[in-house]
Design a protein around this motif. Sequence first.
Motif, short mmCIF file in Angstrom:
data_model
loop_
_atom_site.label_atom_id
_atom_site.label_comp_id
_atom_site.label_asym_id
_atom_site.label_seq_id
_atom_site.Cartn_x
_atom_site.Cartn_y
_atom_site.Cartn_z
N UNK A 73 -26.83 -17.08 86.74
CA UNK A 73 -25.42 -17.48 86.64
C UNK A 73 -25.02 -17.43 85.18
N UNK A 74 -23.70 -17.42 84.96
CA UNK A 74 -23.17 -17.57 83.61
C UNK A 74 -22.95 -19.05 83.33
N UNK A 75 -22.64 -19.36 82.08
CA UNK A 75 -22.45 -20.76 81.68
C UNK A 75 -21.02 -21.21 81.91
N UNK A 76 -20.86 -22.51 82.04
CA UNK A 76 -19.53 -23.11 82.00
C UNK A 76 -19.19 -23.44 80.55
N UNK A 77 -17.93 -23.67 80.28
CA UNK A 77 -17.52 -24.04 78.92
C UNK A 77 -18.16 -25.37 78.51
N UNK A 78 -18.29 -26.29 79.46
CA UNK A 78 -18.88 -27.59 79.16
C UNK A 78 -20.34 -27.45 78.73
N UNK A 79 -21.02 -26.43 79.23
CA UNK A 79 -22.42 -26.24 78.87
C UNK A 79 -22.58 -25.73 77.43
N UNK A 80 -21.49 -25.32 76.81
CA UNK A 80 -21.50 -25.00 75.38
C UNK A 80 -21.06 -26.20 74.55
N UNK A 81 -20.27 -27.08 75.14
CA UNK A 81 -19.77 -28.24 74.39
C UNK A 81 -20.90 -29.21 74.03
N UNK A 82 -21.84 -29.41 74.93
CA UNK A 82 -22.92 -30.36 74.65
C UNK A 82 -23.85 -29.89 73.53
N UNK A 83 -24.25 -28.62 73.48
CA UNK A 83 -25.01 -28.16 72.32
C UNK A 83 -24.21 -28.27 71.02
N UNK A 84 -22.89 -28.03 71.08
CA UNK A 84 -22.06 -28.19 69.89
C UNK A 84 -22.06 -29.65 69.43
N UNK A 85 -22.01 -30.57 70.38
CA UNK A 85 -22.08 -32.00 70.04
C UNK A 85 -23.40 -32.33 69.36
N UNK A 86 -24.50 -31.80 69.88
CA UNK A 86 -25.81 -32.03 69.27
C UNK A 86 -25.83 -31.56 67.83
N UNK A 87 -25.29 -30.36 67.57
CA UNK A 87 -25.28 -29.84 66.20
C UNK A 87 -24.37 -30.63 65.28
N UNK A 88 -23.31 -31.20 65.83
CA UNK A 88 -22.34 -31.93 65.01
C UNK A 88 -22.79 -33.34 64.67
N UNK A 89 -23.57 -33.97 65.54
CA UNK A 89 -23.88 -35.38 65.36
C UNK A 89 -25.22 -35.57 64.66
N UNK A 90 -25.58 -36.83 64.44
CA UNK A 90 -26.78 -37.15 63.68
C UNK A 90 -28.08 -36.88 64.43
N UNK A 91 -28.00 -36.56 65.70
CA UNK A 91 -29.21 -36.23 66.45
C UNK A 91 -29.88 -34.97 65.90
N UNK A 92 -29.12 -34.14 65.21
CA UNK A 92 -29.67 -32.92 64.61
C UNK A 92 -29.69 -33.03 63.09
N UNK A 93 -29.93 -34.23 62.58
CA UNK A 93 -29.77 -34.51 61.15
C UNK A 93 -30.70 -33.73 60.23
N UNK A 94 -31.82 -33.20 60.75
CA UNK A 94 -32.72 -32.41 59.91
C UNK A 94 -32.64 -30.92 60.27
N UNK A 95 -31.52 -30.53 60.80
CA UNK A 95 -31.34 -29.15 61.26
C UNK A 95 -30.18 -28.52 60.51
N UNK A 96 -30.47 -27.46 59.78
CA UNK A 96 -29.41 -26.73 59.08
C UNK A 96 -29.85 -25.29 58.86
N UNK A 97 -28.88 -24.40 58.80
CA UNK A 97 -29.16 -22.98 58.63
C UNK A 97 -29.75 -22.33 59.85
N UNK A 98 -29.60 -22.97 61.01
CA UNK A 98 -30.23 -22.49 62.23
C UNK A 98 -29.21 -21.91 63.21
N UNK A 99 -29.73 -21.12 64.13
CA UNK A 99 -28.90 -20.53 65.18
C UNK A 99 -29.43 -20.99 66.53
#
Length: 259
Positions: free
Chosen positions: A220-246
């Motif tokens: 199946x393809x993704x829903x828009x919401x299934x992209x929003x949650x990874x974006x939230x992870x990258x934006x918030x402090x849960x990914x605080x030691x993550x930078x320069x990554x794809x």
Amino acid sequence: MRGRLDSQVAIVTGGADGIGRAIAELFAREGAKVCIADVNRELGEEVKAGICDKSGDAIFVETDIAEPASIAQMVEQTVENLGEPSVLVNNAGFIAFTDDPAEATPELWHKIFAVNLEGMWECSRAVLPFMRKAGRGSIVNLGSVHSFQIVTGHFPYAVTKHGVIGLTRSLAVEYGPENIRVNALCPGMVETPTALRGWEELDDPAGVRKWVGDLHPLKRSASCEEMAYPALFLACEESSFMTGQSLVVDGGRSAFYSD
């Protein structure tokens, strides 16, 4: 209950529809004050109203990402109405391609780069002074599976998406010492309203939708919401030691070879 983006001010470009809308709405639910920056006033106002009706805090600013002056005005209005931005999601994009690269016109080349890469940089440049002053910030750039693999017939769109990765990594290295993180979110096929409308114009919309979905191991393809949650992870402090990554979120599409 504390949200993952409480006290944050987030700008989401292309936030009136599709992936951008899903991101803006989720960020608001997680406590962020959100600026929806988009060229589509009707949809942008609709998203803003929906967020505010649920006790969220949002503004809509009509913004042409291809125009630096428009970006500057959008950031100024964000600061005046919401506060200084600490999160930027560079989601706005322009999709266009040609089967033969030699047939791509200069106008097409300049237009797609103006939005997909130059606009992304101009938005980043406009918010960086506030992030540097605060000593923190998170920028999330929307790349694509096209950022890594070339599929014939997708020139020059794929060129811009490769450029997104270079921009992401460069900014991450330059501003990491100031606690500003920059990462890329790279979706596979997403069932955005634009994609669904495009399929409806074909002879067998359901068949094409299934064929595209079946390209993925998840079938199946993704829903828009299934992209929003990874974006939230990258934006918030849960990914605080993550930078320069794809962060590739493509339903496993890039994990296997098919001819």
